[in-house]
Design a protein around this motif. Structure first.
Motif, PDB file in Angstrom:
ATOM      1  N   THR A  40       0.816  -1.211   0.000  1.00 58.35           N
ATOM      2  CA  THR A  40       0.000   0.000   0.000  1.00 58.35           C
ATOM      3  C   THR A  40       0.850   1.261   0.000  1.00 58.35           C
ATOM      4  OG1 THR A  40      -0.181  -0.124   2.414  1.00 58.35           O
ATOM      5  CG2 THR A  40      -1.977  -1.090   1.119  1.00 58.35           C
ATOM      6  N   LEU A  41       2.131   1.138   0.292  1.00 55.77           N
ATOM      7  CA  LEU A  41       3.030   2.295   0.270  1.00 55.77           C
ATOM      8  C   LEU A  41       3.928   2.311  -0.953  1.00 55.77           C
ATOM      9  CD1 LEU A  41       4.047   2.554   4.035  1.00 55.77           C
ATOM     10  CD2 LEU A  41       2.378   3.933   2.790  1.00 55.77           C
ATOM     11  N   GLY A  42       3.718   1.363  -1.868  1.00 52.53           N
ATOM     12  CA  GLY A  42       4.486   1.375  -3.105  1.00 52.53           C
ATOM     13  C   GLY A  42       5.295   0.106  -3.302  1.00 52.53           C
ATOM     14  N   ILE A  43       6.157   0.139  -4.320  1.00 56.20           N
ATOM     15  CA  ILE A  43       7.003  -1.006  -4.632  1.00 56.20           C
ATOM     16  C   ILE A  43       8.033  -1.194  -3.527  1.00 56.20           C
ATOM     17  CG2 ILE A  43       8.662  -1.962  -6.290  1.00 56.20           C
ATOM     18  CD1 ILE A  43       7.307  -0.189  -8.431  1.00 56.20           C
ATOM     19  N   GLU A  44       8.160  -2.419  -3.028  1.00 59.13           N
ATOM     20  CA  GLU A  44       9.151  -2.665  -1.986  1.00 59.13           C
ATOM     21  C   GLU A  44      10.538  -2.272  -2.480  1.00 59.13           C
ATOM     22  OE1 GLU A  44       8.871  -6.687  -0.559  1.00 59.13           O
ATOM     23  OE2 GLU A  44       7.410  -6.107   0.970  1.00 59.13           O
ATOM     24  N   GLY A  45      11.215  -1.451  -1.669  1.00 60.96           N
ATOM     25  CA  GLY A  45      12.533  -0.959  -2.043  1.00 60.96           C
ATOM     26  C   GLY A  45      12.516   0.435  -2.651  1.00 60.96           C
ATOM     27  N   ASP A  46      11.344   0.911  -3.062  1.00 63.56           N
ATOM     28  CA  ASP A  46      11.239   2.264  -3.605  1.00 63.56           C
ATOM     29  C   ASP A  46      11.107   3.242  -2.447  1.00 63.56           C
ATOM     30  OD1 ASP A  46      11.108   4.060  -5.804  1.00 63.56           O
ATOM     31  OD2 ASP A  46       8.943   4.237  -5.510  1.00 63.56           O
ATOM     32  N   GLU A  47      11.710   4.420  -2.605  1.00 60.35           N
ATOM     33  CA  GLU A  47      11.690   5.408  -1.524  1.00 60.35           C
ATOM     34  C   GLU A  47      11.182   6.760  -2.015  1.00 60.35           C
ATOM     35  OE1 GLU A  47      15.500   3.657   1.051  1.00 60.35           O
ATOM     36  OE2 GLU A  47      15.624   5.640   0.114  1.00 60.35           O
ATOM     37  N   GLN A  48      10.721   7.570  -1.064  1.00 60.92           N
ATOM     38  CA  GLN A  48      10.398   8.974  -1.281  1.00 60.92           C
ATOM     39  C   GLN A  48      11.011   9.748  -0.124  1.00 60.92           C
ATOM     40  OE1 GLN A  48       7.590   6.778  -0.901  1.00 60.92           O
ATOM     41  NE2 GLN A  48       7.723   6.184  -3.049  1.00 60.92           N
ATOM     42  N   GLU A 112      -0.538  -9.088  -9.781  1.00 51.59           N
ATOM     43  CA  GLU A 112      -1.468  -9.557  -8.754  1.00 51.59           C
ATOM     44  C   GLU A 112      -2.160  -8.411  -8.033  1.00 51.59           C
ATOM     45  OE1 GLU A 112       1.057 -13.584  -7.460  1.00 51.59           O
ATOM     46  OE2 GLU A 112       0.930 -11.854  -6.111  1.00 51.59           O
ATOM     47  N   ALA A 113      -1.646  -7.194  -8.198  1.00 47.03           N
ATOM     48  CA  ALA A 113      -2.138  -6.042  -7.438  1.00 47.03           C
ATOM     49  C   ALA A 113      -3.271  -5.328  -8.176  1.00 47.03           C
ATOM     50  CB  ALA A 113      -0.996  -5.067  -7.184  1.00 47.03           C
ATOM     51  N   ILE A 153      -5.005  -0.704  -3.814  1.00 42.17           N
ATOM     52  CA  ILE A 153      -6.159  -1.201  -3.064  1.00 42.17           C
ATOM     53  C   ILE A 153      -6.107  -2.720  -2.871  1.00 42.17           C
ATOM     54  CG2 ILE A 153      -7.620   0.746  -3.673  1.00 42.17           C
ATOM     55  CD1 ILE A 153      -8.921  -0.861  -5.813  1.00 42.17           C
ATOM     56  N   LYS A 154      -5.168  -3.360  -3.547  1.00 40.39           N
ATOM     57  CA  LYS A 154      -4.873  -4.765  -3.270  1.00 40.39           C
ATOM     58  C   LYS A 154      -3.392  -4.994  -3.520  1.00 40.39           C
ATOM     59  CE  LYS A 154      -5.627  -9.528  -4.794  1.00 40.39           C
ATOM     60  NZ  LYS A 154      -6.158 -10.400  -5.874  1.00 40.39           N
ATOM     61  N   GLU A 155      -2.688  -5.435  -2.503  1.00 43.33           N
ATOM     62  CA  GLU A 155      -1.266  -5.703  -2.637  1.00 43.33           C
ATOM     63  C   GLU A 155      -1.025  -6.978  -3.440  1.00 43.33           C
ATOM     64  OE1 GLU A 155       0.253  -5.909   1.329  1.00 43.33           O
ATOM     65  OE2 GLU A 155       0.315  -3.727   1.563  1.00 43.33           O
ATOM     66  N   GLY A 156       0.200  -7.107  -3.968  1.00 46.37           N
ATOM     67  CA  GLY A 156       0.539  -8.316  -4.708  1.00 46.37           C
ATOM     68  C   GLY A 156       1.837  -8.179  -5.468  1.00 46.37           C
ATOM     69  N   ASN A 157       2.269  -9.250  -6.058  1.00 44.63           N
ATOM     70  CA  ASN A 157       3.498  -9.249  -6.846  1.00 44.63           C
ATOM     71  C   ASN A 157       3.270  -8.598  -8.208  1.00 44.63           C
ATOM     72  OD1 ASN A 157       5.324 -10.669  -5.069  1.00 44.63           O
ATOM     73  ND2 ASN A 157       4.121 -12.519  -5.473  1.00 44.63           N
ATOM     74  N   ILE A 158       4.244  -7.824  -8.626  1.00 47.31           N
ATOM     75  CA  ILE A 158       4.232  -7.214  -9.956  1.00 47.31           C
ATOM     76  C   ILE A 158       5.587  -7.474 -10.599  1.00 47.31           C
ATOM     77  CG2 ILE A 158       2.552  -5.444  -9.333  1.00 47.31           C
ATOM     78  CD1 ILE A 158       4.871  -3.438  -9.156  1.00 47.31           C
ATOM     79  N   ALA A 159       5.606  -7.482 -11.915  1.00 46.79           N
ATOM     80  CA  ALA A 159       6.851  -7.757 -12.642  1.00 46.79           C
ATOM     81  C   ALA A 159       6.861  -6.943 -13.921  1.00 46.79           C
ATOM     82  CB  ALA A 159       6.961  -9.252 -12.945  1.00 46.79           C
ATOM     83  N   PRO A 160       8.051  -6.766 -14.522  1.00 51.28           N
ATOM     84  CA  PRO A 160       8.134  -5.993 -15.770  1.00 51.28           C
ATOM     85  C   PRO A 160       7.260  -6.543 -16.892  1.00 51.28           C
ATOM     86  CG  PRO A 160      10.315  -6.284 -14.826  1.00 51.28           C
ATOM     87  CD  PRO A 160       9.390  -7.137 -14.019  1.00 51.28           C
ATOM     88  N   ASP A 161       6.954  -7.843 -16.865  1.00 41.95           N
ATOM     89  CA  ASP A 161       6.099  -8.409 -17.907  1.00 41.95           C
ATOM     90  C   ASP A 161       4.634  -8.509 -17.484  1.00 41.95           C
ATOM     91  OD1 ASP A 161       6.382 -10.414 -16.044  1.00 41.95           O
ATOM     92  OD2 ASP A 161       6.901 -11.989 -17.483  1.00 41.95           O
TER      93      ASP A 161
END
Length: 228
Positions: A40-48, A112-113, A153-161
């Protein structure tokens, strides 16, 4: 429901870095080559860095269309090497989806998100330094080539493809029209109410539009567009 032909080109994330010209920033992103988890706070490892203005649940992802790069290449041919994704600090780069056919409140499947558009991006002065154009943030605002932000609004795995597919469109206000009302037109109560009623509107934009209704004026932009 997927009337749009959207191609996800790349995903990006980045860490906060120090800059001699301004405060630290995480605007410099790197291309992701493998699966990451989207929270819910973004891609894991991404920062602001400045959490008051960037990131948070309403601004978890930044989307900038690849289509706009042609405009910047033509406008600033000498700076063309700088205008390469993700020059604008975007997390998502796509083809086929711009401010014209993206709508406030749109809900999309991303891997998945599930994500929802919450507001246009409000360009800030750090872009001026990052891309070596003193008034770039103002130009983005005037052209409407700003991109937009999402909540998760729903967490999950995402990938470049992964695919980016429209699931539902509860709103009727395009991101382009939203930008016109917010940044490039005089205060109009009816239009402000229309914008305020957009489904999924971020807390910060809800607060801003409500304040405009109370004051009957549009707040100054210079504090955001140019560093004092």
């Amino acid at each position: 429901m997927n009337p749009l032909n959207i191609k996800l080109l790349n995903l990006f994330a980045g860490k906060t870095k120090e800059y001699p010209e301004h405060e630290p920033s995480a605007i410099a992103k790197s291309r992701l080559s493998e699966m990451h988890y989207l929270t819910t706070l973004g891609i894991e490892g991404d920062e602001q860095y400045e959490k008051r203005f960037h990131g948070g649940v309403d601004r978890a992802l930044c989307h900038y269309p690849i289509e706009h790069y042609d405009y910047w290449h033509q406008a600033y041919p000498d700076l063309k090497p700088l205008f390469v994704t993700p020059a604008f600090g975007e997390n998502l780069s796509t083809q086929g989806l711009t401010e014209e056919n993206a709508f406030m409140g749109d809900i999309y499947q991303l891997g998945e998100a599930i994500i929802q558009i919450t507001q246009p991006r409000s360009p800030c002065y750090k872009l001026n330094y990052h891309l070596q154009i003193p008034n770039l943030s103002l130009l983005m605002q005037e052209t409407g080539y700003c991109g937009w932000l999402y909540r998760v609004i729903k967490e999950g795995n995402i990938a470049p493809d992964s695919k980016l597919e429209l699931l539902s469109r509860p709103g009727t206000l395009s991101v382009k029209r939203t930008l016109e009302i917010a940044f490039n037109e005089p205060f109009n109560e009816e239009n402000t109410l229309i914008l305020l009623s957009s489904p999924g509107l971020s807390t910060s934009w809800t607060r801003t539009m409500q304040n405009r209704l109370l004051t009957k004026t549009i707040e100054p932009f210079n504090f955001r567009l140019f560093k004092k």
